[in-house]
Structures are given as C-alpha cells and as structure tokens.
Design a protein around this motif. Structure first.
Motif, PDB file in Angstrom:
ATOM      1  N   THR A 200       0.820  -1.212   0.000  1.00  0.00           N
ATOM      2  CA  THR A 200       0.000   0.000   0.000  1.00  0.00           C
ATOM      3  C   THR A 200       0.853   1.260   0.000  1.00  0.00           C
ATOM      4  OG1 THR A 200      -1.673  -1.182   1.274  1.00  0.00           O
ATOM      5  CG2 THR A 200      -1.879   1.217   1.161  1.00  0.00           C
ATOM      6  N   SER A 201       1.906   1.251   0.793  1.00  0.00           N
ATOM      7  CA  SER A 201       2.771   2.438   0.901  1.00  0.00           C
ATOM      8  C   SER A 201       4.237   2.018   0.914  1.00  0.00           C
ATOM      9  CB  SER A 201       2.435   3.229   2.179  1.00  0.00           C
ATOM     10  OG  SER A 201       1.090   3.626   2.194  1.00  0.00           O
ATOM     11  N   PRO A 202       4.769   1.589  -0.215  1.00  0.00           N
ATOM     12  CA  PRO A 202       6.181   1.205  -0.244  1.00  0.00           C
ATOM     13  C   PRO A 202       7.062   2.418   0.055  1.00  0.00           C
ATOM     14  CG  PRO A 202       5.310   1.395  -2.461  1.00  0.00           C
ATOM     15  CD  PRO A 202       4.137   1.511  -1.544  1.00  0.00           C
ATOM     16  N   THR A 203       8.100   2.192   0.820  1.00  0.00           N
ATOM     17  CA  THR A 203       8.985   3.304   1.179  1.00  0.00           C
ATOM     18  C   THR A 203      10.050   3.498   0.104  1.00  0.00           C
ATOM     19  OG1 THR A 203      10.563   1.903   2.370  1.00  0.00           O
ATOM     20  CG2 THR A 203       8.663   2.757   3.614  1.00  0.00           C
ATOM     21  N   LEU A 204      10.602   4.690   0.093  1.00  0.00           N
ATOM     22  CA  LEU A 204      11.673   4.981  -0.855  1.00  0.00           C
ATOM     23  C   LEU A 204      12.883   4.095  -0.569  1.00  0.00           C
ATOM     24  CD1 LEU A 204      12.267   6.866  -3.247  1.00  0.00           C
ATOM     25  CD2 LEU A 204      13.320   8.448  -1.623  1.00  0.00           C
ATOM     26  N   ALA A 205      13.129   3.810   0.707  1.00  0.00           N
ATOM     27  CA  ALA A 205      14.247   2.934   1.064  1.00  0.00           C
ATOM     28  C   ALA A 205      14.072   1.550   0.446  1.00  0.00           C
ATOM     29  CB  ALA A 205      14.362   2.826   2.582  1.00  0.00           C
ATOM     30  N   GLU A 206      12.848   1.040   0.454  1.00  0.00           N
ATOM     31  CA  GLU A 206      12.587  -0.257  -0.175  1.00  0.00           C
ATOM     32  C   GLU A 206      12.845  -0.181  -1.684  1.00  0.00           C
ATOM     33  OE1 GLU A 206       9.053  -2.630   1.843  1.00  0.00           O
ATOM     34  OE2 GLU A 206       8.511  -0.514   1.561  1.00  0.00           O
ATOM     35  N   MET A 207      12.445   0.917  -2.291  1.00  0.00           N
ATOM     36  CA  MET A 207      12.610   1.065  -3.738  1.00  0.00           C
ATOM     37  C   MET A 207      14.080   1.068  -4.147  1.00  0.00           C
ATOM     38  SD  MET A 207       9.760   3.963  -4.687  1.00  0.00           S
ATOM     39  CE  MET A 207       8.140   3.958  -3.919  1.00  0.00           C
ATOM     40  N   THR A 208      14.949   1.598  -3.290  1.00  0.00           N
ATOM     41  CA  THR A 208      16.369   1.692  -3.659  1.00  0.00           C
ATOM     42  C   THR A 208      17.057   0.335  -3.682  1.00  0.00           C
ATOM     43  OG1 THR A 208      17.044   2.101  -1.360  1.00  0.00           O
ATOM     44  CG2 THR A 208      16.565   4.030  -2.730  1.00  0.00           C
ATOM     45  N   THR A 209      16.403  -0.708  -3.157  1.00  0.00           N
ATOM     46  CA  THR A 209      17.030  -2.033  -3.178  1.00  0.00           C
ATOM     47  C   THR A 209      16.855  -2.717  -4.523  1.00  0.00           C
ATOM     48  OG1 THR A 209      15.034  -3.136  -2.342  1.00  0.00           O
ATOM     49  CG2 THR A 209      16.599  -2.275  -0.709  1.00  0.00           C
ATOM     50  N   TYR A 210      16.034  -2.128  -5.401  1.00  0.00           N
ATOM     51  CA  TYR A 210      15.789  -2.700  -6.718  1.00  0.00           C
ATOM     52  C   TYR A 210      16.581  -1.938  -7.786  1.00  0.00           C
ATOM     53  CZ  TYR A 210      11.996  -5.290  -4.539  1.00  0.00           C
ATOM     54  OH  TYR A 210      11.278  -6.130  -3.737  1.00  0.00           O
TER      55      TYR A 210
END
Length: 322
Positions: A200-210
C-alpha cells in the motif's frame, strides 16, 4: 595570430561590398565538416585550387582571416566559427524557404518544424495536430522529440520554428520568448507483478534495493530523483541503467524488477494497468516548468504563427479541465 582588418567595423551591407556568395557559405560548412581543403572542395564538386582561391579572395576583401592553415589541415578560428554558425543558419533558412514554396505550389499552406520534450508531445502537441488536421489540412508539421539541451541549440540554428521545452543553463534568456505552460509531473513505474506492487505504501528505502532505469546524470528527471534520495538521506540505488530513451526504460521494467521514472502523460498513455503499476510516493514529484519557446528576433512564418495559435488553444483547454 589571426589577422583583423584595420579598416574598422564592417558596415551593415558588408556582404554586398565583399560580394559574398552562397558558394562561400557552402565552403564554410564543408571546411568545418572535413577540416581539409581537398576533401571540402571534392564534396562541393570543386578543384582544390578553386576552393582555395574562393576562400582567400573573400578573406582578403574582408581583411579577416577566417581559417587557420596548418600541416594537419584547415580549421576555423574565432572569426571562422562565427562565419560557420551563421552560414549554417542562412542555408537552413533557405532550405526551409524551398520547402514552404514547394508546399504552397502543391496547394498546401507551408511547413512548420516543432521540437518538443516528451510530456507535451503526448498531450498538447497531439491535441494541436488534431486541430491542424481539421482547420489547416494543408499545413505540414514536422515534430521532433528530444531533451531541452538538444532542442534549444537547434532552435537557434534555425532548424525549428518553435520548441516546447525549458531554457537550459548557459543560454542567454534574452534570445528567447518563453511562454510558460506548466510543470511536468513524474511517476515511478514497475511491472504489474513486481514485489512492491502489492504494498500500500512502499517506502523509498525499499525502492532503492531494486534496479532502476533513469535518465543520464544532469537530466531534469534524474536530478529530481537524485534530490529525492538526498532529501530522505538515502544512498542512490546500487544498480542504475542510464538511458535517455523512455521506451528502453519501459522495456526493462516489463521484463524485470527494474523501476523507472516517466512523466505522468507517458504513464497514462503507455503504461497499461494490465502490465504496469504506478508506485505511490509520499510527496508529489515535479520538475521545473516547460513552455513555448521562440526566438525573440525571428518573425514566424504564417504557418508557424497559425500553429502557435492552435497550440495556445490546446494549452487553455487543458488548463480549463484541471
């Protein structure tokens, strides 16, 4: 040291006094392209002695040396760079004149060349072209999509009648008329079955792992994303593919866990919800406004003036719907 005449400034009609010919302008461009007198002359169907005489006679009449001769070839000096730049503008303008005359002789209303950044290309320009087809069916419009730093120099060189872009740093704003259209909203996109798509609300920190596919460093969208990471005290993603090609980015997104950044207009047009997912962000993402850019000292052709009027209609219509 480059020679400069002691006769003072060149008069306004200097080109008449020195008997400047179109052949001189063609020779300037050929010399700039080939940097060799023999190859330049051959490209123009001239002998080397004839080309050398043509250039030397003009330099003598001007009292200015335009090109430096040396053992490796021939190169324009500062005066020559000015001559080459304006020769390009003049010949480009004459080519456009021929296109417009041909169009008029065929019963059309002329030719207009427009450069644009991506976002307005899929909205404003498309809407304006539809208006052109209905109201000015004889007007031929050439559209080229690129980034602002590539479009503005070509506007200055006379290749475009107008551009829809930003004015990059390093260009004198006094040369242009800039009519602001609006900011460009951008979105982060992933494939439909990406691991983050169900959050629902992915964090920017999570996005940087991709992995990410981004415009090259220095591009506006890239700057906005880089600033976003810095504002959240995050290191940039470890895996980044740099490409200015939006289609290449979406192709990577479609077959991998790559994330990409595209304009809102592109997302709405190309990102089919069955294949792609737009990730929510904590803050809105925008880049600086773009606008309609024309040259301050250049009078638009009738066709270009008509197109600019229809473009403004599309702009007002879009604003009214927001």
């Amino acid at each position: 040291m480059t020679r400069r005449s002691t006769m003072g400034e060149l008069p306004p009609d200097w080109f008449l006094k020195v008997r400047l010919k179109l052949r001189h302008l063609q020779l300037f461009l050929a010399l700039d392209d080939h940097r060799n007198l023999h190859r330049a002359a051959t490209s123009l169907g001239m002998s080397q002695p004839a080309a050398s005489k043509l250039l030397s006679e003009l330099e003598e009449r001007l009292g200015i040396q335009l090109f430096e001769r040396h053992s490796r070839g021939i190169t324009p000096n500062w005066y020559g760079e000015v001559a080459v730049r304006h020769a390009h503008n003049i010949l480009s303008s004459l080519q456009q004149t021929g296109e417009e005359l041909n169009a008029l002789s065929d019963g059309n209303a002329g030719v207009v060349s427009v450069g644009t950044v991506m976002a307005p290309a899929v909205t404003l320009v498309a809407q304006t072209l539809e208006r052109v087809h209905r109201r000015l069916p004889g007007l031929k419009v050439n559209v080229h999509v690129d980034v602002s730093p590539a479009l503005i120099p070509r506007l200055l060189e006379g290749e475009f009648d107008m551009v829809i872009s930003r004015i990059p740093a390093g260009f004198d704003p006094g040369h242009f008329v800039f009519e602001e259209i609006g900011e460009e909203a951008i979105r982060i996109v992933c494939r439909r079955d990406h691991p983050l798509a169900n959050e629902t609300s992915p964090t920017l920190a999570e996005m940087t792992t991709y992995p990410w596919s981004l415009q090259p460093p220095g591009a506006l969208m890239r700057q906005r994303v880089d600033h976003l990471f810095m504002a959240h005290d995050l290191s940039p993603p470890a895996r980044i593919v740099n490409t200015p090609d939006m289609m290449a980015s979406l192709a990577q997104v479609a077959v991998s866990e790559t994330l990409a950044v595209v304009s809102r207009e592109v997302a709405e047009l190309l990102c089919d919800p069955q294949r792609f997912h737009l990730l929510p962000t904590e803050e809105s993402l925008n880049v600086q406004p773009y606008g309609l850019v024309t040259l301050r000292k250049q009078r638009l052709s009738p066709g270009a003036a008509a197109l600019s009027t229809l473009l403004r209609e599309s702009i007002e219509e879009e604003r009214a719907t927001k």
